[in-house]
Design an enzyme around this catalytic site. Sequence first.
Site, short mmCIF file in Angstrom:
data_model
loop_
_atom_site.label_atom_id
_atom_site.label_comp_id
_atom_site.label_asym_id
_atom_site.label_seq_id
_atom_site.Cartn_x
_atom_site.Cartn_y
_atom_site.Cartn_z
N LYS A 173 0.86 -1.19 0.00
CA LYS A 173 0.00 0.00 0.00
C LYS A 173 0.90 1.23 0.00
CE LYS A 173 -1.47 2.86 3.00
NZ LYS A 173 -1.54 4.10 2.22
N GLY A 224 7.75 5.14 7.64
CA GLY A 224 6.89 6.30 7.82
C GLY A 224 7.15 6.93 9.18
N SER A 225 6.13 7.61 9.68
CA SER A 225 6.34 8.37 10.91
C SER A 225 6.28 7.47 12.15
CB SER A 225 5.29 9.47 11.01
OG SER A 225 4.02 8.88 11.13
N THR A 226 6.88 7.95 13.22
CA THR A 226 6.93 7.16 14.46
C THR A 226 5.52 6.93 15.05
OG1 THR A 226 9.16 7.94 14.84
CG2 THR A 226 8.01 7.02 16.74
N THR A 228 2.66 6.59 13.51
CA THR A 228 2.00 5.55 12.70
C THR A 228 2.65 4.19 12.97
OG1 THR A 228 1.52 7.19 10.99
CG2 THR A 228 1.28 4.90 10.37
N GLY A 229 3.97 4.18 13.11
CA GLY A 229 4.68 2.93 13.40
C GLY A 229 4.19 2.30 14.69
N GLU A 246 10.79 1.33 9.90
CA GLU A 246 11.78 2.39 9.63
C GLU A 246 11.06 3.70 9.86
OE1 GLU A 246 14.81 1.96 9.17
OE2 GLU A 246 15.14 0.01 8.27
N CYS A 280 14.46 10.61 5.62
CA CYS A 280 14.50 10.22 7.04
C CYS A 280 15.87 10.50 7.64
CB CYS A 280 14.14 8.74 7.16
SG CYS A 280 15.07 7.70 6.06
N GLU A 377 11.39 16.57 14.40
CA GLU A 377 11.81 16.29 13.02
C GLU A 377 11.09 17.28 12.09
OE1 GLU A 377 10.31 12.67 11.26
OE2 GLU A 377 12.04 12.53 9.93
P1 NAD Z 1 3.03 8.47 7.67
O1 NAD Z 1 3.34 7.65 8.88
O2 NAD Z 1 2.05 9.55 7.80
O3 NAD Z 1 2.50 7.54 6.49
C1 NAD Z 1 3.23 6.45 5.99
C2 NAD Z 1 2.29 5.42 5.40
O4 NAD Z 1 1.48 4.86 6.44
C3 NAD Z 1 1.33 5.96 4.35
O5 NAD Z 1 1.21 5.00 3.33
C4 NAD Z 1 0.04 6.11 5.13
O6 NAD Z 1 -1.11 6.06 4.33
C5 NAD Z 1 0.10 4.91 6.05
N1 NAD Z 1 -0.69 4.99 7.27
C6 NAD Z 1 -1.14 6.11 7.90
N2 NAD Z 1 -1.80 5.76 9.03
C7 NAD Z 1 -1.77 4.41 9.11
C8 NAD Z 1 -2.25 3.47 10.07
N3 NAD Z 1 -2.90 3.84 11.17
N4 NAD Z 1 -2.01 2.15 9.86
C9 NAD Z 1 -1.32 1.75 8.78
N5 NAD Z 1 -0.85 2.60 7.83
C10 NAD Z 1 -1.07 3.92 8.00
O7 NAD Z 1 4.45 9.00 7.15
P2 NAD Z 1 4.73 10.00 5.93
O8 NAD Z 1 4.34 11.37 6.38
O9 NAD Z 1 4.20 9.43 4.68
O10 NAD Z 1 6.35 9.92 5.83
C11 NAD Z 1 7.20 10.75 6.54
C12 NAD Z 1 7.83 10.04 7.73
O11 NAD Z 1 8.47 8.85 7.31
C13 NAD Z 1 8.91 10.85 8.42
O12 NAD Z 1 8.77 10.77 9.83
C14 NAD Z 1 10.20 10.16 8.00
O13 NAD Z 1 11.29 10.34 8.87
C15 NAD Z 1 9.76 8.75 7.90
N6 NAD Z 1 10.67 7.98 7.06
C16 NAD Z 1 11.52 7.08 7.64
C17 NAD Z 1 12.43 6.38 6.87
C18 NAD Z 1 13.39 5.38 7.50
O14 NAD Z 1 14.01 4.62 6.76
N7 NAD Z 1 13.55 5.36 8.80
C19 NAD Z 1 12.47 6.57 5.49
C20 NAD Z 1 11.58 7.48 4.91
C21 NAD Z 1 10.68 8.17 5.71
#
Ligand code: NAD
Length: 474
Positions: A173, A224-226, A228-229, A246, A280, A377
């Site tokens: 996704k 993605g973001s912490t 959401t993780g 990540e 990131c 961040e």
């Molecule tokens: P985000 O967490 O908002 O979204 C990431 C993904 O998760 C999207 O596809 C989104 O639709 C999905 N998502 C949102 N809510 C969800 C849920 N409750 N359950 C499952 N999936 C859900 O992040 P973003 O704004 O797209 O990306 C930016 C962030 O990603 C920054 O914090 C950045 O540091 C981080 N990032 C980390 C790395 C790494 O390797 N550590 C690499 C790139 C980006």
Amino acid sequence: MQVFDMIINGKPVRAGSTFDVVNPATGEVFARVQAGDASHVDQAVAAARAAFPGWSRTPDAERKRLMHALGAALEAHMPELMELVTKEAGKPLGGLNGVGSGMEVGGAIAWTHVTADLELPVEVIQDNDDARIEVHRKPLGVVGSITPWNWPLMIAIWHVIPALRAGNTVVIKPSGMTPTATIRFVELANAILPPGVLNIVTGESGVGSAIAKHPDINKIVFTGSTPTGKNIMQNAAGNLKRLTLELGGNDAGIVLPDVDPKAIAPKLFGVGFHNNGQTCACLKRLYVHDSIYEEVCAELARIAKETVVGDGLVEGTQLGPVQNKAQMDFVQELVEDACAHGARILSGGKARSGGGFFFEPTVIADAKDGMRVVDEEQFGPVLPVIRYSDIEEVIARANDNENGLGGSIWSKDRAKAAELALRLECGTAWVNEHGAVQPDAPFGGVKQSGLGVEFGRYGLEEYTSIQTLKIMKA
Ligand code: NAD
């Protein structure tokens, strides 16, 4: 207007409604994508589950050959994929120091071929008159991949290729803000792979959490973001899914007094601002020794003012727009907060008027720990520069953050810098570099920057479980 379909079990699937994808350089819609939901996740997982026995038992050499074929397909469609990445993510085709969609698609190709050649050999722990003990690496089953908007295609490749290489099947996704290049890749891949091996579901409302909760998915790989993780980790607990997370970073770089400010400033600028700081492991907090502080700040500001900001499709553009309006507004908020607390804006500091989400590259002097622009961040084209005089104290300040993705030390004395780098609490520490990753070296975060690593043998092993085989001889 181009309309993109989902791909489930090798076939295009429509959802009945679509959502818009906006080009951040113009603010205009350039594509429509299927608004899938949890029922499409169910279909995709069922297809991936059905494909798993055949794919996991496909001879290793054949899986390797097919991974190389995916790399070749990416290469054959490089210009088309670059244009999609630039239109959806905003990054220039070329970009600052060559960091743009050319690098993104080129990196995707390189990662695919290097990962295709990785092996998971059987390890023999014991082989004597009593018994032979072997350690086997087995695929996990169905992997759910959830990706962000900053490096959409590259990160999709980072997830999908090792998962498939190890014998898993995948449901991906992409971020709703940047889905098009990933959909195109999945279309290309489905002309090569058996049906059901790689499926894509698009749509925001509940699609990600349906993947995280799904009882028939065995592992989630999420970038993605912490916050959401953390939510994914909770939702994944139901069937104890394996996780690679990540997450966010707030990387510190520490510049020692022995460097030449003029020589080092372009490198520092490049690692802080490429892709508009939306990486990131970009340099996000820059600590500079008091003795060279003003000179480094002045050089960074000079470079920022000379940087060409514009539409990424136009040749010569170094930095494109911020990927979305909310992110741009957040960056503006952090800059205003820093000003209100006594920081000096040396360049930029504001959004550009007119179409698109353009924010001028912003260097902030007299930034201090405790200011939001330092502690949070930013994920945008802004770099706070913080003064220090004592190395012990600055190491402690760099480590005083809940993130732990990357960190760097900049010095002419590489041995001393390496010693200090090892004291940084982060998954990767660089000396005279920052944020550079490669397909054979493990990359991941400590503390709240994530769980597990990607890339190379260590990354591949995360898509497997261990089976120990003991054969009695006596
Ligand atoms: P985000 O967490 O908002 O979204 C990431 C993904 O998760 C999207 O596809 C989104 O639709 C999905 N998502 C949102 N809510 C969800 C849920 N409750 N359950 C499952 N999936 C859900 O992040 P973003 O704004 O797209 O990306 C930016 C962030 O990603 C920054 O914090 C950045 O540091 C981080 N990032 C980390 C790395 C790494 O390797 N550590 C690499 C790139 C980006």
